[in-house]
Write an enzyme that holds these catalytic residues in place. Structure first.
Site, PDB file in Angstrom:
ATOM      1  N   GLU A 165      -9.654  -9.945  -7.706  1.00  0.00           N
ATOM      2  CA  GLU A 165      -8.679  -8.872  -7.475  1.00  0.00           C
ATOM      3  C   GLU A 165      -7.493  -8.988  -8.436  1.00  0.00           C
ATOM      4  O   GLU A 165      -6.990  -7.968  -8.947  1.00  0.00           O
ATOM      5  CB  GLU A 165      -8.227  -8.912  -6.014  1.00  0.00           C
ATOM      6  CG  GLU A 165      -9.363  -8.517  -5.074  1.00  0.00           C
ATOM      7  CD  GLU A 165      -9.087  -8.816  -3.603  1.00  0.00           C
ATOM      8  OE1 GLU A 165      -9.978  -8.546  -2.774  1.00  0.00           O
ATOM      9  OE2 GLU A 165      -7.993  -9.325  -3.276  1.00  0.00           O
ATOM     10  N   ASN A 173      -2.000   0.268   6.561  1.00  0.00           N
ATOM     11  CA  ASN A 173      -1.508  -0.976   7.169  1.00  0.00           C
ATOM     12  C   ASN A 173      -0.652  -1.825   6.225  1.00  0.00           C
ATOM     13  O   ASN A 173      -0.653  -3.041   6.302  1.00  0.00           O
ATOM     14  CB  ASN A 173      -2.668  -1.773   7.784  1.00  0.00           C
ATOM     15  CG  ASN A 173      -3.708  -2.190   6.762  1.00  0.00           C
ATOM     16  OD1 ASN A 173      -3.581  -1.881   5.586  1.00  0.00           O
ATOM     17  ND2 ASN A 173      -4.723  -2.899   7.212  1.00  0.00           N
ATOM     18  N   HIS A 178      -2.264  -5.344   1.454  1.00  0.00           N
ATOM     19  CA  HIS A 178      -3.563  -5.986   1.283  1.00  0.00           C
ATOM     20  C   HIS A 178      -3.334  -7.486   1.141  1.00  0.00           C
ATOM     21  O   HIS A 178      -2.301  -7.907   0.629  1.00  0.00           O
ATOM     22  CB  HIS A 178      -4.234  -5.462   0.006  1.00  0.00           C
ATOM     23  CG  HIS A 178      -5.467  -6.233  -0.395  1.00  0.00           C
ATOM     24  ND1 HIS A 178      -6.693  -5.978   0.171  1.00  0.00           N
ATOM     25  CD2 HIS A 178      -5.636  -7.265  -1.264  1.00  0.00           C
ATOM     26  CE1 HIS A 178      -7.583  -6.820  -0.358  1.00  0.00           C
ATOM     27  NE2 HIS A 178      -6.965  -7.608  -1.230  1.00  0.00           N
ATOM     28  N   LYS A 200       0.820  -1.217   0.000  1.00  0.00           N
ATOM     29  CA  LYS A 200       0.000   0.000   0.000  1.00  0.00           C
ATOM     30  C   LYS A 200       0.859   1.275   0.000  1.00  0.00           C
ATOM     31  O   LYS A 200       2.067   1.218   0.274  1.00  0.00           O
ATOM     32  CB  LYS A 200      -0.928  -0.038   1.224  1.00  0.00           C
ATOM     33  CG  LYS A 200      -1.935  -1.194   1.182  1.00  0.00           C
ATOM     34  CD  LYS A 200      -2.953  -1.074   2.319  1.00  0.00           C
ATOM     35  CE  LYS A 200      -3.968  -2.201   2.272  1.00  0.00           C
ATOM     36  NZ  LYS A 200      -5.020  -2.041   3.315  1.00  0.00           N
ATOM     37  N   TYR A 227     -12.464  -1.474  -3.909  1.00  0.00           N
ATOM     38  CA  TYR A 227     -12.985  -1.630  -2.542  1.00  0.00           C
ATOM     39  C   TYR A 227     -14.507  -1.493  -2.473  1.00  0.00           C
ATOM     40  O   TYR A 227     -15.049  -1.267  -1.388  1.00  0.00           O
ATOM     41  CB  TYR A 227     -12.310  -0.629  -1.596  1.00  0.00           C
ATOM     42  CG  TYR A 227     -10.913  -1.033  -1.204  1.00  0.00           C
ATOM     43  CD1 TYR A 227     -10.685  -2.115  -0.343  1.00  0.00           C
ATOM     44  CD2 TYR A 227      -9.797  -0.351  -1.674  1.00  0.00           C
ATOM     45  CE1 TYR A 227      -9.403  -2.496   0.023  1.00  0.00           C
ATOM     46  CE2 TYR A 227      -8.507  -0.724  -1.307  1.00  0.00           C
ATOM     47  CZ  TYR A 227      -8.321  -1.791  -0.452  1.00  0.00           C
ATOM     48  OH  TYR A 227      -7.051  -2.175  -0.083  1.00  0.00           O
TER      49      TYR A 227
END
Ligand code: IDP
Ligand code: MG
Length: 139
Positions: A128, A114, A117, A11, A51
């Site tokens: 995805e 965080n 993913h 990320k 998302y």
């Protein structure tokens, strides 16, 4: 059907903080083979699509904004039991709860920023991966 594949993104926080190399090293050291990899950037529109499953959640707008704030590294990974083993490798969503030595424990900043993913099911790994990669980009 179990495909033994998962999908991940490094990320924007982890890219900006210089952790691309260390995270890829942790992933390959844990036995995952890289099937596809791309350094790219989501727009608000493509992050919103990716998302969409979280559209009703209170953090959706912030998540879309964060995920389009800088470049990411998208990867399809392969290993026996890939989904579960990768979730173990990355640790809990909130890095404060992530086990010692996990990727989120070592590199994440906060529950939203965080670091990585990880797909939650074979079905979503397929969806995805298809979001980022054509068949010709998988090796
Ligand atoms: P996961 O990434 O561990 O599967 P999900 O519940 O699927 O966690 O949430 C997707 C992403 O949304 C998380 O990785 C995190 O970036 C963000 N997120 C989840 N819960 C929160 C929250 O309570 N506040 C802010 N961001 C959150
Ligand atoms: Mg999830």
């Amino acid at each position: 059907m179990t495909t033994n594949r998962t999908f991940t993104m490094i990320k924007p926080d982890a890219v900006a903080n210089g952790h691309i190399g260390a995270i890829i090293n942790d992933i390959t050291a844990a036995g995952f083979k890289i099937v596809a990899m791309k350094y790219t950037k989501l727009t608000e529109e493509t992050a919103g699509q990716f998302y969409a499953v979280h559209a009703a959640r209170p953090f959706y707008k912030d998540l879309v904004s964060f995920m389009s704030s800088g470049p990411i590294v998208a990867m399809i990974l392969e290993k026996d039991n890939a989904i579960e083993d990768f979730r173990t490798l990355i640790g809990a969503t909130n890095p404060a709860d992530a086990a010692e030595g996990t990727i989120r424990n070592k590199y994440a900043v906060s529950i939203d920023a965080n670091a990585v993913h990880g797909s939650d099911s074979d079905e979503n790994a397929q969806i995805e991966g298809d979001f980022f990669f054509t068949a010709a980009e998988r090796f």
